[in-house]
Design an enzyme around this catalytic site. Structure first.
Site, PDB file in Angstrom:
ATOM      1  CG  LEU A   8      79.887  38.961  14.753  1.00  0.00           C
ATOM      2  CD1 LEU A   8      80.913  38.303  15.658  1.00  0.00           C
ATOM      3  CD2 LEU A   8      78.478  38.522  15.122  1.00  0.00           C
ATOM      4  CG  ASP A   9      81.776  37.172  11.711  1.00  0.00           C
ATOM      5  OD1 ASP A   9      82.822  36.738  12.238  1.00  0.00           O
ATOM      6  OD2 ASP A   9      80.664  36.637  11.872  1.00  0.00           O
ATOM      7  CD  GLU A  10      80.455  44.652   9.695  1.00  0.00           C
ATOM      8  OE1 GLU A  10      80.936  45.803   9.722  1.00  0.00           O
ATOM      9  OE2 GLU A  10      79.232  44.419   9.690  1.00  0.00           O
TER      10      GLU A  10
END
Length: 283
Positions: free
Chosen positions: A226-228
């Site tokens: 997530l969000d990486e």
């Protein structure tokens, strides 16, 4: 003789001597005139990237054929496309209108080469906005029970409408690992990037309470982590203690909209290359 038109060529392969000569030479052999050429070699991965704009009297198929002969020799992947062709795009949204509005306005203004074939949302709030821009709109409530069926509908839409790019325009749901994998390399998300990260609801209120000095946004490819995902574009704006939560929110939303728009433009113009967990952007 065909009327001259412009094509864009992207090429990725392990680096080795003679690549620029080989790729540009293949373009020249089919009558191509280079109007733009950018290249990069990653010392971290050993990969070579090149983007060409080719004014050519030959057909796209002829240029593809010439490059295909080289691709096997150099273990390359390549793409040839019409310069400026609108990329078929699906936008996922929730309630916030700022990113969707910005994308659709720039599409209509001729600043963003995308063809938005559908907007899908988990709330009905943006139906009027989509209708104003004459874009098909579909919504379905997404909760624990219905999430899988919504994501299946997303995949059906991607397949049935030949979608090339999926944009999360403040779509406030976490995609399943399965959907992330299916959309790998062609799904872009926008995220407010503060320090600290301010996870959860009301990030701008959290930022205000902590007295942040910079507000930022990050557009990245979606991955299972997530969000990486690999970062495409980032922007920041300086703020001060005197600004209210509403003012910080306005600054943040403007920054999010501009950052996402730029990331979509870079993708649609074939300027974005994946290099492991990084991107190479050939401006």
């Amino acid at each position: 003789m065909l009327e001259s038109h412009e094509l864009v060529v992207t090429w990725t392969s392990p680096d080795r001597p003679g690549l620029v000569h080989a790729v540009t030479g293949a373009c020249a052999r089919v009558g191509g005139n280079l109007t733009e050429c950018q290249q990069f070699t990653s010392t971290d991965t050993g990969n070579f990237f090149i983007r060409l704009q080719v004014e050519s009297a030959s057909s796209r198929a002829e240029l593809e054929s010439a490059l295909r002969e080289l691709a096997g020799k150099y273990h390359a992947t390549f793409c040839v496309d019409e310069l400026g062709r609108p990329v078929r795009t699906l936008i996922l949204a929730s309630k916030a209108p700022h990113c969707l509005s910005h994308l659709l306005f720039n599409r209509d203004a001729g600043r963003l080469p995308i063809d938005v074939v559908q907007v899908m949302a988990n709330h009905p709030d943006l139906a009027d906005l989509a209708a104003f821009y004459k874009v098909p709109f579909q919504w379905q409530r997404v909760d624990r029970e219905s999430k899988a069926s919504f994501e299946q509908e997303v995949l059906r839409t991607v397949s049935n409408l030949d979608v090339e790019l999926v944009v999360l325009a403040r779509y406030m749901q976490i995609l399943s690992p399965e959907l992330c994998e299916r959309l790998s390399g062609r799904c872009i998300n926008i995220h407010h990037s503060f320090l600290p990260g301010f996870k959860g609801a009301n990030p701008y209120r959290q930022a205000h309470s902590r007295g942040v000095k910079l507000i930022g946004a990050t557009a990245h490819f979606v991955t299972v982590d997530l969000d990486e995902g690999p970062i495409i574009e980032q922007r920041v704006q300086r703020v001060t203690h005197s600004q209210t939560v509403a003012q910080l929110t306005a600054v943040g939303q403007d920054t999010e909209s501009a950052t996402l728009n730029e990331a979509v433009r870079l993708f649609a113009e074939h300027r974005t290359f994946l290099d492991g967990m990084r991107t190479v952007i050939l401006q």
